[in-house]
Structure formats: structure tokens, C-alpha cells
Design an enzyme around this catalytic site. Structure first.
Site, PDB file in Angstrom:
ATOM      1  N   GLY A   1      33.505  43.806  30.654  1.00  0.00           N
ATOM      2  CA  GLY A   1      34.376  44.888  31.097  1.00  0.00           C
ATOM      3  C   GLY A   1      35.273  44.509  32.250  1.00  0.00           C
ATOM      4  O   GLY A   1      35.001  43.562  32.988  1.00  0.00           O
TER       5      GLY A   1
ATOM      6  N   GLU B   1      36.886  48.810  36.045  1.00  0.00           N
ATOM      7  CA  GLU B   1      36.745  49.173  37.455  1.00  0.00           C
ATOM      8  C   GLU B   1      37.231  48.083  38.390  1.00  0.00           C
ATOM      9  O   GLU B   1      37.712  48.350  39.486  1.00  0.00           O
ATOM     10  CB  GLU B   1      35.261  49.393  37.788  1.00  0.00           C
ATOM     11  CG  GLU B   1      34.597  50.496  37.028  1.00  0.00           C
ATOM     12  CD  GLU B   1      33.093  50.348  37.171  1.00  0.00           C
ATOM     13  OE1 GLU B   1      32.524  51.043  38.018  1.00  0.00           O
ATOM     14  OE2 GLU B   1      32.510  49.521  36.467  1.00  0.00           O
TER      15      GLU B   1
END
Lengths: 781, 295, 158
Positions: free
Chosen positions: A734, A737
Site C-alpha cells: 500500500g 497514507e
């Protein structure tokens, strides 16, 4: 690493939701129509930061025409929580922050609910309040949760009953005392970071319906339909199969719509009026106070290196201002603890990461989950140390940054990454080392760099499940429980399924809205974990479906499964060059010779993924074999100038590069990098401000400024590096963020480079910068 | 207290004539609020527990939405003229450019399609963006009541934050500006927390023009907002700048004087000290720019 | 509270509605006409999510009272595409992925449509000035600017 089946992996296919979103057709929770049966509600909120509730009188509110129910915490003692069950749905005997829900009013119109809410009479006995986390850990501080020792808690969280400390995570690695003696240079400082708000454009909205048979449906703007169901079901004693959470498109989350905030209030109010859906919609002003905020942080950091700049020792204390309830926030302090050094190789570390109760709004998850907070100080102190040892900040980072297979602070072996490549790319992008002229004589220009790491912070074993379902015409429905927040998770799910199944991307639909009654399980859409975890599940489900199809066809043709593949919706044999279209056969199967019976049947693939390899950490040393699944790393470099007449910063360039493992959809990664850079920049100027009564004084867009279209950096130069990991789909991890984690310290470092002043406290307001410049000039004179 | 959702209940009445306004003001007085664009009013109504019982929309009164420019008598802008209407008016752009410039700094484009000059003036916000420009053009509030029409210099119109000299039976009909002095140049400089769209931490408008009767050969009018209970001019500084031929040092001194005169208070937007320093820096900057453009 | 009978044109349809004084255009659209593409983001004229065109000009629909609408024309995001044909601006937003969560998008489209009508060939600065009242927390804005610029070359607002 298996290569992409049909070349879709690595392609920037269009978002699945794009047409709905440019035509106004995308449905958000407030858009769902409920008809005249719908009731409206308002919450009565505490006007005190800390007080005992002596008496609640609801009679006047109930007497108002159109009022259907008033609920309070006095009839309901339920508490909820993700990691630490410390939060009442409505305050029962005590309020712990300004704005805490004390009662809920249900009425036929929102206007009547507003009026009735003012008629609820509550008698409080104010208590002393505490706001600063460093003060709150002192023995004489007022205690917020005298019952802390009685709360249920996850086995990896360590509260200290009798204090305001809800979590104390420790790292004891190497020999810190003798390491200090070996240090040629030491830097030490305290850094402060205020609470900020997520500010999604869509405020929190829920509609709850309690049927007379006890079944409850909750429509919510949620990143976590399943975790929400789990927490509310446990808190209110509803069987999971009787609580249904339906979560349509989310108008921005950023962590603020993770877990549960106001949704349980809607459920409790709905239970008071069975048969009627009850809507609770927060105003923008409430959104700033009544949901959750990013925790504040005070960090004390001491770091030392040898004469060549090699890091030897670090001592850290993190005081997270967790706000009134830390049910989710405790794990932020834990994550900050096991990643406390930042992306550096440091052999000797002593760290204490504390989550501390204060009388401010509830601190919780926000994009980065502890990492923006700790990197604010870490990435500045590294510059301070580099300067002391006379090394270029980028060079210092290349020397000390964490590398694949290093034993990192938690004792775990670092998963594959290439942080040096990220540093190289960002320094190149902004011509690092080259001194540039300011654009005007009253300006000073500077460059700064900051690097980061972040692991998905979660329980050791959060799972993802997926189902891939074929339709008669060989179109596909992918069912997931992961949520589309704008980051493109549905697109990635469709892309992965299409690639594995060998069907055109446009033939794949992700079933939505997410509905816990039908959708397969997903822990939460948080931690930048969907591409990785949900991606693995979708891949497994698609492989399962593919296997079913190929076995049927192989049987039908009497060929070997290994000789077949699926391409553009056709099963093809490499051997016989025969072709079989998928449509119809994926539902009806294929006939035997002369129609003597049939093979196959409706194709439904199922898959799941759960990390099984995360281990416990020693509570006294924080050491273990594998603290987390993996880390994503990245670098940012900033070129900016400061207006000496006003103190205003103009960010000219942000270069932003992350190691994503494998780019499933490069353009979606770029959208994260661009949005994150602006979010990160904006966060450097943001701060929730409170008066001495703990009351927020800037809960509006007028006084809580977020970056507008006029405030963007001159240029964002985004890029990525691909160092695949073993446990991600095609090596992917990922990046949602990470892209804002170190923007604020990169700006602070560039600011130091420009004007020679180090700002250890956020926000970087023009006011503060100007006055510091003014003072420096006065001293120089 | 946090703002409520939606607007509280009230009666909406559209006034068709000034007589309607007088009658309702007399009859309902305290329970009535005059409405123009509503952009500030609605926000205030959400913030407060008790709102007015009646909103009397005066946008449709004759002349309220008109801009009237005459070479001899000057400019009259109806109170309900929107800020976008004002900033795109060709006469204004040519003769009163600082008003247009100021209008473009208010809020955002959508808001300026609703927000009116009259509203910005009547709100009597210390940070009103139109105020410094209106002051340097020596604007007058044109007030209408059953007793007739009267004009009041804006300095007299604003009494304090949110407070004006409007009598109970009066409404603001227009803002009148005399013709600007020949050869006038000027601009409005605003400092907010964002590059656009914010309220002013400090705003400074300067209008300079040739005047052979003073040793400087020039005169400046300086209007400020956000740094005192009302928007204000600084006559002492204006007078100081007429005394001798202008130099950069004199402008710096003028900035120091402006800083001394200003009386900001710390608020959520800025500290007192920063506001004071910004009064100095912005005043110097706009004065220099204006001086440049006059040379 | 007295109600007002108003007649207005919404996306080309004639509507006749009985509205209370304190209802804003935002709620007329969302709650009375079911046009939920227009979003509620702040009810204070600050975020632009509720932007619609009123007589061709963009306004925050949360800042317009329903009784003021008599005889007026309103266009919402639902009124942009005609017969399923996206406008060049919508096409550009889609093509450039100038959208993430999508909550600000309808308001962005309305403000940008109005800009392209009054200034068919805007500069980046023009776009920023026109859209500064439309907040977005996801995209970082650059793609939105780029999409408006692309649309200005491919056919503008319609």
C-alpha cells in the site's frame, strides 16, 4: 513472482466509479431516500471538558410536539472500543470532552430535534480538566478513567490503571548507556504537534433502523462496515447476523470514518423508535469536534552518531495526546513504538511510547496512523544531527537508512525495500545541492528532504475475503467488503479479477454498496492495506473461479488443464488451438458428448487472505520475530521560499517517491502521491484550537483552513520504485497514507535551510514564522 | 455552542417598496432583520440560538441593484449590488479600481454572486474587505427612513464590531462615492492565511493622487481593516506624508506610525504582534506601489 | 410559518413547489426534488460542494432561500449531460481522473462550467480564482485544474 496473466497489472485503467462521480449519480449515504417514515435526530453535547453528570431531565424535550424519543447514557451503560473498551455511546456518569454526546433526541423533523435538544436539562458538576499529555502523566493530574483497570483490552495493549496512560509501549534494544559513550555527536530536542481534523468533504452521516423483530440496519459513511458491525454488536449485545451495516460511497475518510464514532448513537436512538429509520447527520461544525481527530504528540528525542555519521543510539519518549477515549488510539502509540526510530538503522534504542488521556476530542486513526506524528520530530532531529557531524542531509540519510534484511528496531528482519532509490529520485527531481535564487528580493529560498516508513498498523491477523461471481454473459461481479473512499480500491479489485480471469476489464463490476449481509468479510479499509490484503483475496477468488472454468473445459475437451488459458473471455488451448467462449458455460456448464449429461455449473470463486506470520512482541523490550507484515518506505524533497515581509511559505516543488512493491495501477498511485503531497502540506499549517474550557474555537472552514486550489505547490513531481514483497499480489503493497507522512518535516527542513530557524512545533503559521524571523533579525542587529 | 444544521424558522417577506420597509420596521422592529445577500446573515443565524422572526428581503427595492456613475456627482452603488456585479462594472474598473480589486478578494466566486456591497458595509465587521477601499474613496452610506434620506460618512456609520449608526426606522439604500481626485492611483492589499478566500488578517487600501498644494506634491488616503474595532483611516499618517517630498525612508516611517496607531487584538487568526507588524509591512508595500504608479 | 408558492425551472423542467421560508435551495433540490447530486458540505458557503447555477451563475445553494427562487432557473450537476452525452468538461474530469471520493466533484463541475462559459480560454490563475470556493481534500487539485484546461480546448462548458 508470477507475472500478470493478461497484462492488465501495471496498466492505468480508468476508475470504475468515474462516470457516476462526474454525473452526480454516485450515491453517498445522505443521498439515500427513506420516505416519510424517516425520523431525524440531534445529539445533546457536553458544554464541559470534564464533569460529572448529576442529573438529566428530558421531560421538557419529550413534551415538545413531534418529539418521538430522547435517549441518554443513564439508561444504557454500554461501552465500545476497538482495542480498549473505554468509550460509552452516550456519556453515563461523566463527560470527558467538550462536545461529548450526552443525550440524543429523535423527532419528526430536524428542526424539532434541534429545538428539543435545547430543552434537555443536564446538571453537571465540573471537574478539573487536563489537556497536555506531558502534564497528564504526572501523578497529581486529574484522572479521567478511574476504572481503567476494569476495561477489556487486547492482549498486546498495556494500560497503566491508576494513571492517565492507556498504553505504554517499550523498546529496549542493545546497550543504550554504553552507546552514548561511543557517540561523537548527539542531538536532542522536544517537538510538538497539535491535533488536526480529517476534514472529509462529506460529514459523518448515519441512518439506523431497528425492526420490531430486533433486527437492526445501519446505513453509514464508513471505512469499516465490518468492524463497525462488530463493535456495535458487541457494545449493544446484538447478534452479528441481526445487525446489518450498509456502506455506500464514502465522501472522504482519511481514517476519520474508521471504527465507530457517532454511528452507535444513531443505532441507540433507532432502538427507541422501532420501525422508523432515524437519520443522524453531523454539521460541519460538529465534524471538527464530534468524530475523531489526529492525536497530538509531544516527542522527546535524543540521537547520537559516531564521527562518520553512523547512527549509534536513540532515546525517545512519545506522549500522544489521545483525547478523552483511546479505544483506537492506543494502537497508534503502539505502532509509533515499534516504528519509533523512523526508517533508520539504529543498533541501540530505548523508547517509551505513551498514549495519554486528555480532556480533548477523541484522538484516533488518521492517514499515517502515528507516522506523521513521529516523523515530524524524527526527520528534523536527523537534519540537526547531520549538521553537527557536517554531513549533507540527503547523504546522511543514504548512510543510515534502513535496508532490506536489516534487523530493525523491533528485532524484525526488514522486508524488501529500496529507500536509497527513493532518496536518489527526489534529490534529482529538485536539483538537490544546487542553490537557487529566490523569485523576489524579499524572499529566501531553501530545500529540505525527509524520508519515512510505515507498516500497516493492525492486529496480527486482520482478514480479507472475496467472491468472484460469473453472470450468464460472462460478465463478472467481484464481491468484497473493502470500501471505496476515493483511493481506487474498487478499480484495483476489478483490475486484479479481470487479469486473473482473462476477461476484459470493462466486463467486471465490483458489487456495491458494501453490505455486511451479503459482502464477504473485510477487517477495515485502513492502514493502506487493501491493494495488498484485499488484493490477495480477490486474486485468490479469481484463481479459484479460473480453476473451475479450466477444469470444466479441460474435462470437456479431454485435455490437460495446464495446456489451457483464458484470454479476452475465451478459453484457449495451446495444444489443440480450440476455443470456448465463457458466456453461458460459466453458468450452465458444458454438455457431454451427444448431450449425455453436463459438466460444470455456475462459477463462483472464493478467496481469502490473512497474514499468519506476525508474532508477539516482548512487553518489556518490544522485541520479536515479526512485528508487522511489511513496511512501505519513501522520500520527499521540498523546494520552497519564504516571504520575509509576511512569513508566508510558498512551496515551489514537492518531489515525492515511494517504493510500492509493484504498481498495479500506476495512475492511481500518482493520484495518491499528488493528493497526499497537498494534504501533507496543508497539515503543516493546520491546527485545532481550543479555549481554556476545552472548547474548540475554529470548528469551521472559515477558521480551520485547509489547502484550497490556490494554495497548491508550484509543482508536484511524483514517482515510484518497485521492490516486490513476497506476500502482496504481484509484490504490491500500500501507499495511500505514506504520501503525506513526512511532508511537514520536509517543509520544516527546507524552511531551516532557507532562514536558519528550526521550528520544532507545528503548525507552521506565517504568524509564527514571521515573528521568529523578526526576533532573529533583532538579535543579529 | 456549535452551529445548528439548517436555518431556524422565520418569515420571509420580500419588500416591494420603501414604504413596505418602513411599515414593517415600525410594526415588527426588534423581531425583524433586513436581508440582502444573506451570506453572513445565514451563518450568524445558524450560530445563534435565537434568530429574527422575519427576514425582510430588500434586494428588490427600486434602485437597490443599480450602479449609477456620473462624472460630476460620482458613483452610487445600490446596497444590493453583488460584489461580482461591482467588480465587472466597466465604469468602476476605470474610475474606482480599488473597489473592484477589493471585491475580488471577498470569499469566493460563488459567494460574491450573492454577497452585496451593502451587506459587507452593514455587517460592520472589523475585517470587511470592502471597507478600506470604500474609505479611501470617501464613501458615504445613503440611509432612507420615513424622515427622508440622509448620508453619513462611513467613518461615522461604523460604531463598533457589528454595530452601525442605522436608526431603527432606517435602511441602507446605497453607498455614494464622490468623484475620485484626478490622477488617483491605488490598490488594496490583503493578507489572509490562504492565498485567496480567507478573511483579512490585515487589509490596507491606499489611494494616492497629485496635489500641488502640499510640499510632497502628493496626497495619500490610507484605509485599513481587521486591526481596530472598526475599519479606519489614519489621518495622522496621511498628513505626515504631505509634509515633504516623498522618500522610501518617509514611507517606512509612515508604516511605523500606522503600526503604532493600529489596535488589533489577538484572535484565532493571528497574534496581536503579528497583526501590528503586518499593518506596518502592508502599509509600506501598498504606499510604495502606489507611489511607483504615480511617478 | 407561512409557506411560499414558487415556480422555477430546474434542469429544464418546470417545477411548482410550496416551500417554507427557511428552506434553502440546497434542500429544495435534495429533499423536495430528489436531485442529490448537489452535496451538502458545510451550510456556510465555504466549501462549494452545493454549487449550482442560478440563472447561469454559480451560487452556493446553501446560501439561497427557497422563496427567492420564484421565476428563476437552476441547473444542477444532473442537468449537465444531455441524453447521456457528457459535456467536454465531464469528459475531461473522467479522462484525467480528476476525481477521488467524488463528493466535491459536482460543485467543482458547476463552478468550472460557469467559468468556461464566461471565459472560454482561462489561464491556470483564472481556474484557481474561479474554484477557490470549492474545497477538495483528496486530489491535490492539480488534475482538476488540468481537466478544466483540457475542456477549454475540447469544447468548453457544453
Amino acid at each position: 513472482m508470477k507475472i500478470s496473466e493478461s497484462g492488465l497489472i501495471g496498466q492505468s485503467v480508468a476508475r470504475t466509479d468515474i462516470i457516476d462521480k462526474v454525473t452526480g449519480c454516485a450515491v453517498f449515504v445522505d443521498d439515500i431516500q427513506f420516505g416519510p417514515n424517516l425520523l431525524h435526530s440531534r445529539l445533546v453535547r457536553s458544554p464541559h471538558p470534564h464533569a460529572l453528570i448529576k442529573k438529566i431531565d428530558t421531560s421538557k424535550a419529550l413534551a415538545l410536539d413531534g418529539v418521538r424519543a430522547v435517549v441518554t447514557g443513564q439508561e444504557l451503560s454500554a461501552r465500545m472500543g476497538l482495542y480498549l473498551i473505554d468509550r460509552p455511546i452516550f456519556a453515563a456518569d461523566r463527560v470527558r470532552y467538550y462536545g461529548e454526546p450526552v443525550a440524543g433526541v429523535v423527532a419528526t423533523t430536524e428542526e424539532i430535534a434541534v429545538q428539543a435538544a435545547r430543552l434537555v436539562e443536564i446538571e453537571y458538576q465540573p471537574l478539573p480538566a487536563i489537556y497536555d499529555p506531558v502534564e497528564a502523566v504526572q501523578p497529581e493530574a486529574p484522572l479521567l478513567h478511574p476504572d481503567l483497570g476494569e476495561y477489556s483490552v487486547a492482549n498486546f495493549i498495556f494500560p497503566e490503571p491508576g494513571t492517565n496512560i492507556s498504553e505504554h509501549f517499550k523498546i529496549r534494544k542493545g546497550d543504550i548507556e554504553s552507546a552514548w559513550e561511543q557517540c561523537a555527536v548527539v542531538a536532542e530536542d522536544r517537538f510538538r504537534l497539535p491535533s488536526i481534523e480529517h476534514v472529509p468533504l462529506e460529514t459523518h452521516t448515519s441512518i439506523a433502523l431497528s425492526e420490531t423483530n430486533g433486527e437492526v440496519t445501519l446505513w453509514a459513511s464508513s471505512q469499516s462496515p465490518f468492524a463497525m458491525r462488530d463493535m456495535i454488536a458487541q457494545g449493544l449485545g446484538i447478534p452479528h447476523n441481526k445487525l446489518r451495516v450498509i456502506a455506500p460511497m464514502v465522501g472522504g475518510g482519511f481514517g476519520g470514518k474508521a471504527g465507530v464514532t457517532m454511528e452507535a448513537c444513531a443505532v441507540v436512538m433507532a432502538q427507541a423508535v422501532p420501525g422508523h429509520p432515524v437519520k443522524l447527520r453531523l454539521t460541519r461544525e460538529e465534524e471538527f469536534v464530534g468524530t475523531s481527530v489526529r492525536q497530538s504528540l509531544v516527542s522527546d528525542i535524543k540521537v547520537g552518531c559516531d564521527k562518520d555519521g553512523n547512527l549509534l543510539a536513540m532515546e525517545l519518549t512519545y506522549y500522544f495526546g489521545g483525547g478523552a477515549y483511546n479505544d483506537y488510539g492506543v494502537n497508534i502509540a503502539r505502532a509509533a513504538g515499534y516504528s519509533c526510530t523512523g526508517p533508520y538503522d539504529v543498533p541501540n534504542v530505548k523508547a517509551d511510547s505513551l498514549c495519554v488521556y486528555t480532556n480533548y476530542p477523541v484522538g484516533s486513526a488518521m492517514r499515517g496512523f502515528g507516522m506523521p506524528e513521529i516523523h515530524w520530530g524524527l526527520e528534523q532531529i536527523m537534519d540537526q544531527l547531520a549538521e553537527k557531524v557536517d554531513l549533507d542531509p540527503a547523504e546522511f540519510r543514504r548512510l543510515n537508512c534502513v535496508r532490506t534484511d536489516d534487523e530493525i528496531v523491533s528485532g524484525m528482519k526488514m522486508t524488501p525495500i529500496n529507500l536509497e532509490a527513493c532518496i536518489d529520485k527526489v534529490t534529482e527531481a529538485i536539483d538537490w545541492g544546487k542553490e537557487e535564487k529566490p523569485t523576489a528580493p524579499n524572499k529566501k529560498r531553501g530545500k529540505g528532504i525527509a524520508i519515512m516508513w510505515k507498516a500497516p498498523a493492525m492486529p496480527p491477523n486482520p482478514g480479507s475475503a472475496a467472491v468472484v461471481r460469473f453472470n450468464e454473459d460472462a460478465t463478472v461481479n467481484v464481491e468484497i467488503g473493502g470500501q471505496e473512499l476515493g483511493q481506487g480500491s474498487f478499480t484495483v479489485a476489478a483490475q486484479i479479477a479481470a487479469d486473473v480471469l482473462g476477461v476484459p476489464y470493462r466486463k467486471v463490476t465490483v458489487s456495491s454498496p458494501i453490505d455486511t449481509k451479503y459482502s464477504p468479510y473485510e477487517w477495515q479499509t485502513v492502514a493502506s492495506r487493501l491493494t495488498w490484503s484485499m488484493g490477495n483475496a480477490v486474486k485468490a477468488a479469481a484463481e479459484d473461479a479460473r480453476k473451475q472454468i479450466l477444469e470444466t473445459v479441460a474435462d470437456h475437451w479431454d485435455e490437460d488443464v495446464d495446456d489451457l488459458t483464458i484470454k479476452d473471455g475465451l478459453v484457449i488451448s495451446f495444444k489443440s488451438e480450440r476455443e470456448q467462449p465463457l458466456d453461458k458455460m460459466v453458468i450452465y456448464g458444458l454438455p457431454n458428448e451427444d448431450f449425455e449429461g453436463w459438466k460444470g455449473g455456475p462459477v463462483v470463486g472464493r478467496g481469502h487472505f490473512m497474514p499468519t506470520y506476525v508474532t508477539n512482541l516482548d512487553p518489556e523490550t518490544g522485541q520479536g520475530t515479526r512485528a508487522v507484515v511489511h513496511y512501505t518506505v519513501g522520500a520527499q524533497a521540498v523546494d520552497l521560499e519564504v516571504d520575509l515581509d509576511t512569513g508566508q511559505i510558498d512551496v515551489l516543488k514537492i518531489a515525492s517517491v515511494y517504493d510500492v512493491g509493484r504498481a498495479i495501477n500506476p495512475d492511481l498511485i500518482m493520484t495518491q502521491i499528488e493528493g497526499g503531497a497537498v494534504h501533507g502540506m496543508s497539515s503543516a499549517y493546520e491546527s485545532l484550537k481550543f479555549n481554556e474550557n476545552g472548547e474548540p474555537i475554529n470548528p469551521s472552514f472559515v477558521d480551520y483552513r485547509i489547502a484550497t486550489i490556490a494554495d497548491i505547490p508550484g509543482k508536484i513531481i511524483g514517482d515510484f520504485v518497485e521492490t516486490p514483497i513476497e506476500d502482496g499480489p504481484w509484490g504490491a503493497r500500500g501507499v495511500g497514507e505514506h504520501v503525506m507522512v513526512q511532508t511537514a518535516p520536509a517543509i520544516a527542513n527546507a524552511l531551516y535551510n532557507a532562514v536558519g530557524i528550526r521550528f520544532s512545533d507545528l503548525p507552521l503559521s506565517a504568524d509564527k514564522i514571521y515573528l521568529a524571523l523578526d526576533e532573529k533579525l533583532a538579535q543579529e542587529r | 455552542m456549535l452551529a445548528r444544521p439548517g436555518l431556524p424558522e422565520f418569515e420571509y417577506i420580500r419588500a416591494g417598496s420603501s414604504q413596505d420597509v418602513f411599515d414593517l420596521l415600525k410594526e415588527k422592529g426588534a423581531d425583524l432583520k433586513l436581508m440582502l445577500g444573506g451570506t453572513d446573515l445565514f451563518v450568524q443565524m445558524r450560530d445563534r440560538a435565537q434568530g429574527p422572526g422575519i427576514l425582510l428581503d430588500v434586494k428588490g427595492l427600486p434602485g437597490m441593484q443599480e450602479i449609477d456613475y456620473r462624472q460630476r456627482s460620482g458613483l452610487t452603488i445600490g446596497a444590493a449590488v453583488t460584489l461580482n456585479q461591482l467588480s465587472t462594472d466597466l465604469d468602476l474598473k476605470e474610475k474606482y479600481p480599488v473597489l473592484c480589486q477589493a471585491a475580488d478578494t471577498v470569499g469566493n466566486y460563488q459567494l460574491r454572486n450573492r454577497a452585496t456591497l451593502g451587506g459587507n458595509i452593514c455587517n460592520a465587521s472589523p475585517s470587511a474587505d470592502m471597507a478600506p477601499a470604500a474609505l479611501v474613496y470617501e464613501g458615504e452610506a445613503v440611509l432612507e427612513s420615513p424622515r427622508g434620506e440622509r448620508s453619513l460618512a462611513l467613518e461615522q456609520f461604523w460604531l463598533g464590531p457589528g454595530s452601525t449608526a442605522l436608526e431603527g426606522d432606517e435602511y441602507l439604500k446605497a453607498i455614494h462615492f464622490p468623484p475620485p481626485p484626478p490622477g488617483a492611483r491605488g490598490s488594496y492589499l490583503k493578507l489572509g492565511r490562504s492565498r485567496m478566500g480567507d478573511l483579512a488578517i490585515v487589509g490596507v487600501a491606499v489611494l494616492g493622487y497629485p496635489d500641488k498644494s502640499v510640499p510632497a506634491g502628493l496626497r495619500f488616503r490610507i484605509g485599513l481593516n481587521s486591526t481596530a474595532p472598526t475599519p479606519y483611516r489614519i489621518p495622522a499618517v496621511e498628513e505626515f506624508l504631505t509634509r515633504e517630498p516623498l522618500t522610501e525612508d518617509l514611507i517606512s516611517l509612515a508604516g511605523e506610525m500606522a503600526m503604532e496607531i493600529s489596535s488589533p487584538i489577538e484572535d484565532v487568526r493571528a497574534t496581536e504582534l503579528y497583526q501590528k507588524k503586518m499593518v506596518r509591512n502592508l502599509t509600506v508595500k501598498v504606499l510604495k506601489e502606489t507611489w511607483e504608479s504615480l511617478r | 410559518m407561512a409557506h411560499h408558492m414558487i415556480s422555477l425551472l430546474v434542469n429544464g423542467q418546470k417545477e411548482k413547489l410550496l416551500v417554507p421560508s427557511n428552506l434553502t435551495l440546497l434542500h429544495v433540490l435534495r429533499d423536495m426534488l430528489g436531485l442529490t447530486g448537489t452535496k451538502n458540505g458545510c451550510e456556510a458557503g465555504e466549501c462549494g460542494a452545493c454549487t449550482v447555477l442560478l440563472d447561469g451563475e454559480p451560487v452556493n445553494s446553501c446560501m439561497v432561500l427557497a422563496p427567492e427562487l420564484d421565476g428563476r432557473e437552476v441547473i444542477t450537476v444532473e442537468g449537465l449531460a444531455k441524453d447521456g452525452q457528457l459535456t467536454p468538461l465531464q469528459e475531461a474530469f473522467a479522462e484525467l481522473s480528476a476525481v477521488q471520493c467524488g463528493y466535491c466533484t459536482p460543485g467543482m463541475l458547476m463552478s468550472a462550467t460557469a467559468l468556461l462559459r464566461r471565459k472560454p480560454h482561462p489561464t491556470q490563475q483564472d481556474v484557481q480564482e474561479a474554484l477557490v470556493g470549492n474545497l477538495c481534500r483528496c486530489t491535490g487539485y492539480q488534475r482538476i485544474i488540468d481537466a478544466v484546461m483540457v475542456a477549454s480546448r475540447t469544447g468548453g462548458a457544453e
